[in-house]
Write a protein that holds these residues in place. Structure first.
Motif, mmCIF file in Angstrom:
data_model
loop_
_atom_site.group_PDB
_atom_site.id
_atom_site.type_symbol
_atom_site.label_atom_id
_atom_site.label_comp_id
_atom_site.label_asym_id
_atom_site.label_seq_id
_atom_site.Cartn_x
_atom_site.Cartn_y
_atom_site.Cartn_z
ATOM 1 N N TYR A 96 56.202 -11.424 50.669
ATOM 2 C CA TYR A 96 56.880 -10.919 49.646
ATOM 3 C C TYR A 96 57.287 -11.539 48.694
ATOM 4 O O TYR A 96 57.970 -11.491 47.562
ATOM 5 C CB TYR A 96 58.565 -10.663 50.124
ATOM 6 N N TYR A 98 57.747 -13.267 45.432
ATOM 7 C CA TYR A 98 57.470 -12.414 43.980
ATOM 8 C C TYR A 98 56.973 -13.428 42.493
ATOM 9 O O TYR A 98 57.103 -13.089 41.303
ATOM 10 C CB TYR A 98 59.385 -12.635 43.292
ATOM 11 N N GLN A 262 63.982 -7.666 45.393
ATOM 12 C CA GLN A 262 62.681 -6.437 44.790
ATOM 13 C C GLN A 262 62.715 -7.282 43.940
ATOM 14 O O GLN A 262 62.794 -7.972 42.953
ATOM 15 C CB GLN A 262 63.042 -5.983 44.265
ATOM 16 N N PRO A 263 60.573 -7.991 43.742
ATOM 17 C CA PRO A 263 60.437 -8.751 42.265
ATOM 18 C C PRO A 263 60.358 -7.810 41.434
ATOM 19 O O PRO A 263 61.103 -6.276 41.417
ATOM 20 C CB PRO A 263 58.800 -8.631 43.239
ATOM 21 N N TYR A 268 58.562 -3.951 46.737
ATOM 22 C CA TYR A 268 58.795 -4.407 48.110
ATOM 23 C C TYR A 268 58.643 -3.224 49.501
ATOM 24 O O TYR A 268 59.976 -2.894 48.986
ATOM 25 C CB TYR A 268 59.318 -5.485 48.482
ATOM 26 N N MET A 341 64.442 -15.603 40.110
ATOM 27 C CA MET A 341 63.228 -14.610 40.075
ATOM 28 C C MET A 341 62.679 -14.032 39.090
ATOM 29 O O MET A 341 61.492 -13.471 38.510
ATOM 30 C CB MET A 341 64.619 -13.668 40.508
ATOM 31 N N ARG A 396 67.010 -5.315 36.717
ATOM 32 C CA ARG A 396 66.217 -4.911 37.512
ATOM 33 C C ARG A 396 66.336 -3.429 37.065
ATOM 34 O O ARG A 396 65.649 -2.480 37.388
ATOM 35 C CB ARG A 396 65.411 -5.282 39.014
#
Ligand code: SF4
Ligand code: SF4
Length: 431
Positions: A96, A98, A262-263, A268, A341, A396
């Protein structure tokens, strides 16, 4: 009553709390209906006033809370936490990750850059340094970690580190400099080896050896578990493993679960959205008693729960996270970032540093994000409980830092708060 949310926690039980007086009470639906209609019978009004509710008009309360928000923001911003990224390079290959595009970068922070960070530490009343990555503990980073450890001690800063635990033991002589080491472990052997392999293969036994050794040296350790749809069902097994090791009651061990985000630029596949994650966690807690050892994680999620469990005063949450106030990440290229992030992406940098900090205008979008600046949050009863939600997740989703992110607080009030309230009642604790 504009900022006094009501949370449904039982059949005819509602939590009512007041961010000004910081009072929490359990009331029934008659009180809720009367409050909503604005027609409180005198005895009900007298009861609520006596308990610290209804103390100010909405306008007075709003002005008071705003003032309080700015005051505490200014105080916390005055003593920031500096995260140092000695390198983006990493010796693990998490599914996962990022920072996938960055983990092969060879650059290591120069000794001169470390000196610059510490000249800022001295001029800005910084008292907390956290090593972040990439992976901070690697063969090539040793000199820079030693320098950071020495300078942290000289400047009186509390030093901690986030690590994958693979090469941690090579730095054992430095453990004494650390007030906490945070090691990530996502599951029992097959789970950890699938999710967090090292460049050369399985990682489980090496990471376990590292955790054991940190415990033996007496250095406080946090075992950080990243959960998502891929491993969440295996958490009870991990809890049993911790119990077998005796880590769940060890005084220098803390266990924390967090959920994968989520990146920025990929999807993902094992992502769990906040409500799904909360529902699943509560379900697991109800079915597996050993899951109790992860309960601290969601107690820490919101200040109200500390009121249930620790008898603490409820502190309102005017902004969501440290990215909105006092966290700053320093990378090896002299860029500054506000949030884990977005590190390594210069378009998200909020400034550059040398012996001074040069902030860019984008800093304001992160630092000024509170429940008083996001238009929807200004009108929201949950405002001072939620703080506007995660800026990164909202960016995002909508590409804007000025929109609210309500999902986390919705998960809290739908699942976590009622569950914990039930737990408190079962134990006959407070409330
Ligand atoms: S993010 Fe949503 S729930 Fe939170 S205060 Fe803002 S509008 Fe309310
Ligand atoms: S903005 Fe969101 S992702 Fe970034 S540090 Fe805060 S909670 Fe974490």
């Amino acid at each position: 009553m504009k900022r006094t949310p009501v949370i449904h926690v039982g059949e005819d039980e509602f939590l009512l709390y007041n961010p000004v007086s910081k009072v929490v009470d359990v009331v029934d639906s008659d009180v809720v209906t009367a409050l909503e209609s604005g027609t409180l019978p005198p005895d009900m009004r007298e009861y609520l006033e006596r308990h610290g509710h209804l103390t100010m008009s909405d306008d007075e309360a709003e002005a008071w809370l705003k003032e309080e928000c700015y005051r505490s923001h200014a105080t916390l911003a005055d003593s920031p936490a500096y995260y140092i990224i000695p390198t983006y390079n990493c010796n693990m290959r998490c599914i996962y990750c990022y920072e996938k595009d960055l983990r092969r970068e060879p650059k290591i922070m120069s000794s001169r850059t470390v000196e610059q960070v510490f000249s800022l530490v001295e001029s800005r009343l910084v008292d907390t340094i956290i090593l972040y990555g990439g992976e901070p503990f690697q063969k090539g980073t040793k000199p820079v970690i030693e320098q950071i450890a020495r300078l942290s001690r000289e400047t009186g800063c509390r030093l901690s580190a986030c690590t994958n635990g693979l090469e941690l033991l090579d730095s054992e002589p430095l453990f004494d400099y650390f007030s906490e080491i945070i090691v990530t472990l996502d599951g029992v052997e097959p789970v950890q080896n699938f999710r967090r392999p090292s460049v050369g293969g399985p990682s489980f036994s090496t990471v376990i050896r590292s955790i054991e050794r940190v415990i033996e040296t007496g250095t406080p350790v946090t075992i950080s578990v990243n959960a998502d749809a891929q491993n969440v069902e295996s958490l009870p097994e991990l809890a049993d493993f911790f119990i077998e090791k005796g880590w769940h009651t060890h005084p220098s061990v803390h266990i924390a679960v967090s959920h994968i985000l989520q990146p920025l630029d990929r999807t993902y596949p094992y992502m769990l959205e906040p409500k799904d994650a909360a529902q699943k966690m509560v379900e697991l807690h109800q079915n597996y008693p050993s899951m109790e050892l992860f309960q601290e994680s969601f107690k820490g999620l919101n200040p109200l729960v500390n009121v249930f469990f620790k008898g603490e005063e409820w502190r309102p949450r005017y902004w969501y996270c440290r990215a909105n106030c006092y966290m700053l990440l320093f990378d090896p290229y002299n860029y500054l970032y506000p949030c884990y992030m977005v590190v390594g992406r210069p378009s998200f940098a909020v400034g550059r540093f040398s012996d001074t900090i040069e902030e860019s205008p984008s800093m304001a979008a992160w630092r000024e994000r509170t429940c008083f600046t996001i238009p929807q949050c200004r009108e929201c009863a949950l405002g001072c409980f939620c703080g506007g939600g995660c800026a990164y997740r909202q960016y995002r989703r909508s590409g804007s830092f000025s929109d609210p992110y309500c999902d986390t607080v919705e998960a809290l009030i739908t699942y976590y708060v009622p569950f914990l309230y039930e737990k408190v009642k079962e134990r006959g604790d407070r409330l």
